[in-house]
Design an enzyme around this catalytic site. Structure first.
Site, PDB file in Angstrom:
ATOM      1  N   THR A 149       0.771  -1.063  -0.128  1.00 28.92           N
ATOM      2  CA  THR A 149       0.080   0.173   0.750  1.00 28.92           C
ATOM      3  C   THR A 149       0.586   1.209   0.331  1.00 28.92           C
ATOM      4  OG1 THR A 149      -0.374   0.706   1.952  1.00 28.92           O
ATOM      5  CG2 THR A 149      -1.916  -1.185   1.225  1.00 28.92           C
ATOM      6  N   LYS A 150       2.203   1.038   0.206  1.00 34.69           N
ATOM      7  CA  LYS A 150       3.048   2.683   0.691  1.00 34.69           C
ATOM      8  C   LYS A 150       3.504   3.370  -0.470  1.00 34.69           C
ATOM      9  CE  LYS A 150       3.470   2.149   4.991  1.00 34.69           C
ATOM     10  NZ  LYS A 150       2.717   0.486   5.493  1.00 34.69           N
ATOM     11  N   ASN A 151       3.806   4.229  -0.795  1.00 34.28           N
ATOM     12  CA  ASN A 151       4.168   4.985  -2.037  1.00 34.28           C
ATOM     13  C   ASN A 151       4.207   4.411  -2.957  1.00 34.28           C
ATOM     14  OD1 ASN A 151       2.693   6.762  -0.146  1.00 34.28           O
ATOM     15  ND2 ASN A 151       4.022   8.161  -0.493  1.00 34.28           N
TER      16      ASN A 151
END
Ligand SMILES: Cc1ncc(COP(=O)(O)O)c(C=O)c1O
Length: 383
Positions: A184-186
């Site tokens: 889910t991270k950048n």
């Protein structure tokens, strides 16, 4: 019921170049830590303009080796905001030290500097501010309180790859910084994390600790034709794989593009949610920073809407919208509540946010139609 049109909280952006790079790794005969990890670390060093950077298999692992190489252990206290992912407190607990939970700003969910002041004791060994949602925490405000005491400031940048504060990339302002590359991270490497640390000796020790305490990868042992290895101290098995770094190599080149799309969606949410009276987005109006928009958290007025948070999440799911909770307040999670006798009165802002935050879908490939579906679902519930 979930259908194909279900809009998840997040979806990784994986293009053909990432796929080709993973295939290249799989076909190369070398899938564990090797040349692609070295390349990804090199790119991260260039990005942050640092000499060294360590990649590992999660953000939690990055914190674990950092905390270990600062000898955090029995008798030590680490100040952690209660609005964070519990694994960060777990590391402290597992090392035999005590996590001390701090309250957060009710409008930003970022650790309050006055809380650091309140909770400092002669046993405080470290503080772990979180750049929550991708907004920059004011590291200088913590530094002022700590003064010249020998306390580690480890920035939790799990949400904040690409965030800038006063023109500087987040992670470069204090002793050390931790990043996560969870899906889910950048940017993502499947699972993964990175550590940058100003103290090169400690970073070297962290690297050794991440490789069982041996410090050399199998790749290095083979390439240096040096089969012999030494054990420096007992360590962990936290190394990143080449098949993970294969993703990171391409993801990192797109970070600015990803943040631009996230920002566009966030600004659209600001405008279109303004007239939904049971929702308050967290504040993000700091002209000195570039927010990385890892998540778009909103506070729900439970009384106004007349639904519990779970009921609201269910109602959204029925309209094909997935949301997340970032986060439950950690001091009230059973283990910490019981062990340290916390009650809801202890950290009122974190308690309130922990029961009223939801994160709306936000990811670079989200279409404006998908975003409208989320906004309409929230409006339908209001009606
Ligand atoms: C604020 C924060 N810190 C740390 C972590 C841990 O990262 P990882 O899941 O890569 O261990 C997370 C993960 O969600 C997080 O949100």
């Amino acid at each position: 019921m979930r259908t194909n049109s279900f809009i998840p909280l997040s979806r990784p952006t994986i293009n053909q170049e990432e796929i080709n790079e993973v295939i290249d790794s799989l076909k190369s005969g070398w899938i564990t830590t090797g040349p692609k990890v070295a390349q990804f670390e090199h790119q991260l060093c260039q990005y942050f303009n640092v000499e060294q950077c360590l990649t590992v298999n999660s953000g939690t692992a990055a914190w674990q080796v950092l905390a270990h190489c600062y000898d955090i252990g029995p008798g030590d206290e680490v100040i952690i905001p209660s609005i964070t992912w519990p694994s960060m407190a777990n590391v402290v607990e597992l090392l035999g030290a005590k996590p001390v939970f701090a309250d957060v700003d009710p409008d930003t969910a970022i650790m309050l500097a006055e809380e650091v002041e309140r909770l400092l004791t002669p046993n405080t060994k470290a503080i772990l501010p979180v750049h929550y949602a991708g907004a920059a925490a004011d590291i200088d405000s913590y530094k002022t309180i700590i003064g010249n005491r020998n306390i580690l400031i480890a920035e939790d940048c799990a949400h904040a790859l690409g965030t800038t504060d006063k023109g500087q990339l987040i992670g470069s302002q204090s002793d050390a910084a931790i990043f996560s590359f969870h899906p889910t991270k950048n940017i993502t490497t499947g699972e993964g994390g990175a550590l940058i640390c100003k103290d090169q000796d400690r970073l070297n020790r962290a690297r050794t600790l991440s490789l069982n305490g041996i410090g050399k990868t199998a790749w290095e042992r083979i390439n240096q034709k040096e089969a012999h290895y030494e054990l420096h101290e007992p360590g962990y098995k936290f190394n990143m794989l080449d098949i993970q770094a294969a993703l990171g190599i391409h993801q990192l080149t797109k970070i600015t593009e990803f943040i631009s799309k996230r920002t566009l969606l966030a600004e659209r949410y600001h405008q279109k949610l303004a007239d939904i009276n049971y929702i308050t987005p967290l504040k993000a109006d700091n002209e000195n920073q570039r927010h990385a928009w890892h998540i778009y958290p909103v506070k729900i007025d439970i009384e106004r809407i007349g639904l519990t948070r779970n009921q609201l999440i269910d109602a959204l799911k029925k309209q094909n919208v997935g949301v997340g909770v970032h986060f439950e307040s950690v001091h009230l999670l059973r283990f910490y509540r019981e062990k340290y006798q916390y009650t809801e009165k202890d950290l009122p802002n974190a308690t309130q946010l922990g029961s009223s935050l939801i994160s709306l879908p936000l990811f670079p490939t989200m279409t404006l139609d998908e975003q409208d579906t989320v906004i309409n679902a929230l409006k339908n519930i209001a009606e």
